[in-house]
Design a protein around this motif. Structure first.
Motif, PDB file in Angstrom:
ATOM      1  N   ARG A  73       0.798  -1.222   0.000  1.00 61.61           N
ATOM      2  CA  ARG A  73       0.000   0.000   0.000  1.00 61.61           C
ATOM      3  C   ARG A  73       0.836   1.281   0.000  1.00 61.61           C
ATOM      4  NH1 ARG A  73      -5.264  -0.562   1.618  1.00 61.61           N
ATOM      5  NH2 ARG A  73      -5.376   1.642   1.004  1.00 61.61           N
ATOM      6  N   ALA A  74       2.138   1.158  -0.012  1.00 58.61           N
ATOM      7  CA  ALA A  74       2.998   2.353   0.032  1.00 58.61           C
ATOM      8  C   ALA A  74       2.870   3.154  -1.264  1.00 58.61           C
ATOM      9  CB  ALA A  74       4.449   1.944   0.243  1.00 58.61           C
ATOM     10  N   PRO A  75       2.830   4.471  -1.180  1.00 58.21           N
ATOM     11  CA  PRO A  75       2.757   5.320  -2.385  1.00 58.21           C
ATOM     12  C   PRO A  75       4.136   5.468  -3.017  1.00 58.21           C
ATOM     13  CG  PRO A  75       2.732   6.683  -0.415  1.00 58.21           C
ATOM     14  CD  PRO A  75       2.757   5.261   0.064  1.00 58.21           C
ATOM     15  N   TRP A  76       4.595   4.426  -3.694  1.00 57.11           N
ATOM     16  CA  TRP A  76       5.953   4.429  -4.247  1.00 57.11           C
ATOM     17  C   TRP A  76       6.213   5.556  -5.237  1.00 57.11           C
ATOM     18  CZ3 TRP A  76       9.152   1.725  -1.517  1.00 57.11           C
ATOM     19  CH2 TRP A  76       8.713   0.590  -0.842  1.00 57.11           C
ATOM     20  N   THR A  84       5.266   8.609  -5.259  1.00 57.69           N
ATOM     21  CA  THR A  84       5.467   9.897  -4.581  1.00 57.69           C
ATOM     22  C   THR A  84       6.265   9.748  -3.288  1.00 57.69           C
ATOM     23  OG1 THR A  84       3.351   9.673  -3.398  1.00 57.69           O
ATOM     24  CG2 THR A  84       3.316  10.783  -5.540  1.00 57.69           C
ATOM     25  N   LEU A  85       6.989   8.633  -3.154  1.00 60.04           N
ATOM     26  CA  LEU A  85       7.674   8.355  -1.890  1.00 60.04           C
ATOM     27  C   LEU A  85       8.743   9.406  -1.588  1.00 60.04           C
ATOM     28  CD1 LEU A  85       8.061   6.377   0.469  1.00 60.04           C
ATOM     29  CD2 LEU A  85       9.751   5.178  -0.932  1.00 60.04           C
ATOM     30  N   ARG A 145       7.300  12.809  -0.687  1.00 60.49           N
ATOM     31  CA  ARG A 145       6.740  12.889   0.661  1.00 60.49           C
ATOM     32  C   ARG A 145       7.832  12.870   1.726  1.00 60.49           C
ATOM     33  NH1 ARG A 145       1.336  12.373   1.128  1.00 60.49           N
ATOM     34  NH2 ARG A 145       0.173  11.759  -0.729  1.00 60.49           N
ATOM     35  N   GLU A 153      -3.696  12.099   7.089  1.00 63.84           N
ATOM     36  CA  GLU A 153      -3.055  11.799   5.808  1.00 63.84           C
ATOM     37  C   GLU A 153      -2.454  10.398   5.867  1.00 63.84           C
ATOM     38  OE1 GLU A 153      -0.061  14.084   2.660  1.00 63.84           O
ATOM     39  OE2 GLU A 153      -0.216  14.728   4.738  1.00 63.84           O
ATOM     40  N   GLU A 176      -1.418   8.240   3.711  1.00 64.47           N
ATOM     41  CA  GLU A 176      -0.254   7.933   2.886  1.00 64.47           C
ATOM     42  C   GLU A 176       1.030   8.451   3.525  1.00 64.47           C
ATOM     43  OE1 GLU A 176      -0.785   9.247  -1.083  1.00 64.47           O
ATOM     44  OE2 GLU A 176      -2.100   7.576  -1.617  1.00 64.47           O
ATOM     45  N   VAL A 179       4.406   6.288   4.653  1.00 63.42           N
ATOM     46  CA  VAL A 179       5.781   6.650   4.300  1.00 63.42           C
ATOM     47  C   VAL A 179       6.659   6.704   5.550  1.00 63.42           C
ATOM     48  CG1 VAL A 179       7.232   8.500   3.390  1.00 63.42           C
ATOM     49  CG2 VAL A 179       5.139   7.855   2.201  1.00 63.42           C
TER      50      VAL A 179
END
Length: 287
Positions: A57-60, A62-63, A66, A257, A259, A263
């Motif tokens: 589920r990680a927002p890779w 935009t990692l 962030r 937030e 996400e 992170v």
């Protein structure tokens, strides 16, 4: 006379005996006890699946973006600084304490050892409350610190360091005490026989011998301090730039937030995996 009969046969040689034991070992190892394997696999899935979910589920995409956000960098900087200072304090106090428990016989040593390990099982929030009762502005010691020196620890960066050191020091003490108990004391006795003082023996002989245990304990202590949450938020609060460390930032971001919380959690997970992997290599090489 026939010496080939079993009655006159000599005892089996070492190779025959060892070969038989190896064959028996292979036979035992070849039979998988499914009554143990299935729960073991279920336990492994139970432990690994949440971590896998975090990675999935990680927002890779935009990692990095962030991670470069100011509040993330601020929490990361504060966490690293506080955990490092807390570990230094634990080394300064914990190594002599471990030496005392391992080398000196005194009444109540078992009780002292039990008290030292209490923070390992004590709920962190309870530890924060205990710190408030002792070091708070109206605490047993805190009111004296404020009236005599103008020092206030709760809800400050120093309070974060105190809370982290309180929960992390047992890891260092246990590791160093175990290394001291496993060290050969004959070298210390030889140095003392040659006229070295007790401090010289500790500094030049004992400490180098147990240095792997000190390093392992310090790393575990640092990792525990980096991930401390309950005692920190109870004793030091959650103020941006002052007491908001990474775990507190994760808790806050989870409500607003998610996400960003993922992170931050990935950063803490990466640090934990790197530390455990490095310590495992050290333990395996030592064995």
């Amino acid at each position: 006379m026939d010496f080939s009969t079993p009655e006159h046969a000599g005892p089996p040689g070492p190779s025959a005996g060892s070969g038989g034991r190896r064959a028996a070992g292979r036979g035992v190892a070849g039979r998988l006890p499914w009554m143990l394997v299935l729960p073991a696999v279920a336990g492994l899935v139970f432990l690994v699946l949440p971590l896998a979910g975090l990675l999935i589920r990680a927002p890779w995409p935009t990692l990095l973006e962030r991670l470069a956000e100011p509040h993330v960098l601020e929490a990361l900087r504060l966490s690293l600084a506080c955990a490092t200072v807390a570990t230094a304090c634990c080394l300064l106090l914990g190594v002599p304490l471990a030496w005392l428990l391992a080398r000196v016989e005194f009444p109540g040593r078992r009780l002292v050892r039990a008290l030292v390990t209490v923070p390992l099982v004590l709920p962190p929030v309870v530890g924060g409350v205990a710190l408030l009762l002792v070091l708070g502005r109206r605490g047993l010691v805190g009111q004296w610190l404020e009236s005599s020196f103008g020092v206030t620890l709760p809800f400050t960066t120093a309070g974060v360091i105190v809370a982290e050191a309180f929960v992390a020091m047992p890891f260092l003490v246990i590791s160093v005490e175990g290394a001291l108990r496993g060290a050969d004391q004959r070298f210390e006795e030889a140095a003392a026989t040659l006229g070295a003082s007790r401090w010289t023996v500790f500094r030049r002989v004992t400490l180098p011998m147990v240095m792997p245990g000190v390093v392992a304990g310090a790393v575990l202590c640092w990792a525990r301090a980096l991930g401390e949450f309950g005692a920190t938020i109870t004793f030091a609060g959650n103020f941006p730039g002052t007491t908001r460390t990474m775990p507190l930032a994760v808790y806050l971001a989870l409500e607003t937030e998610p996400e960003a919380a993922i992170v931050l959690s990935l950063v803490l997970l990466a640090v934990s995996v790197i530390i455990l992997a490095s310590l495992r290599d050290r333990w395996v090489s030592a064995a």
